[in-house]
Write an enzyme that holds these catalytic residues in place. Sequence first.
Site, short mmCIF file in Angstrom:
data_model
loop_
_atom_site.label_atom_id
_atom_site.label_comp_id
_atom_site.label_asym_id
_atom_site.label_seq_id
_atom_site.Cartn_x
_atom_site.Cartn_y
_atom_site.Cartn_z
N ASP A 97 0.81 -1.21 0.00
CA ASP A 97 0.00 0.00 0.00
C ASP A 97 0.85 1.27 0.00
O ASP A 97 0.58 2.19 -0.76
CB ASP A 97 -1.00 0.01 1.16
CG ASP A 97 -0.35 -0.17 2.54
OD1 ASP A 97 0.88 -0.36 2.62
OD2 ASP A 97 -1.10 -0.15 3.53
N ASP A 100 6.91 4.07 2.94
CA ASP A 100 7.06 5.19 3.85
C ASP A 100 8.52 5.25 4.32
O ASP A 100 9.38 5.71 3.59
CB ASP A 100 6.07 4.99 5.01
CG ASP A 100 5.92 6.17 5.93
OD1 ASP A 100 6.63 7.17 5.76
OD2 ASP A 100 5.09 6.10 6.86
N VAL A 150 -1.93 9.22 6.26
CA VAL A 150 -3.07 8.92 5.40
C VAL A 150 -3.76 7.62 5.81
O VAL A 150 -3.12 6.71 6.32
CB VAL A 150 -2.65 8.85 3.91
CG1 VAL A 150 -2.26 10.24 3.40
CG2 VAL A 150 -1.52 7.87 3.68
#
Length: 171
Positions: A97, A100, A150
């Site tokens: 997903d 980071d 998010v």
Amino acid sequence: MEIDRILLTQEQIQSRIRELGAALSAEYAEKTPIFIGVLRGAVHFFTDLTLQFPHPCQYDFIGAASYLDGTQTSGHVKLTKEVMSDIRGRHVIIVEDILDTGLTLRFVKDHLLLMQPASLKLCVLLDKPERRRADIAADYVGFTIPNEFVVGYGLDYNELYRNLPYIGILK
């Protein structure tokens, strides 16, 4: 906690996934790849992406965790689910997903490389380069986003908000 604002709409996400699917289809049309989704955040992206791949392929999943309190990484990654497929000599696409800090994907990539795949590439929906702590880059990126927390479309805060059809910034 509430959503401050929508960063990416459902329509933007689906449009970009169609583009990523076309790129992967072009590269892997003759290779029968194994798509390996990183649980749990990548489930929506994994499903929608593989539906855009019209060629023979296989699925598998791996679990890895590094977050302690929902917003901060512990810096230590642990394997929570092992792949079931023999990937030796196979073409592997890791589907995640978000890239980071890079700690989780670096761990997963290094772990899978020990299994000697023919090739291994990373496909991420979101890339947040400002927070990178590990030396890793994705081969396929949906969106590069700013350093905001998010949620939605699989991304969570304390296991909540995964079911939102868009990606939003948490207040």
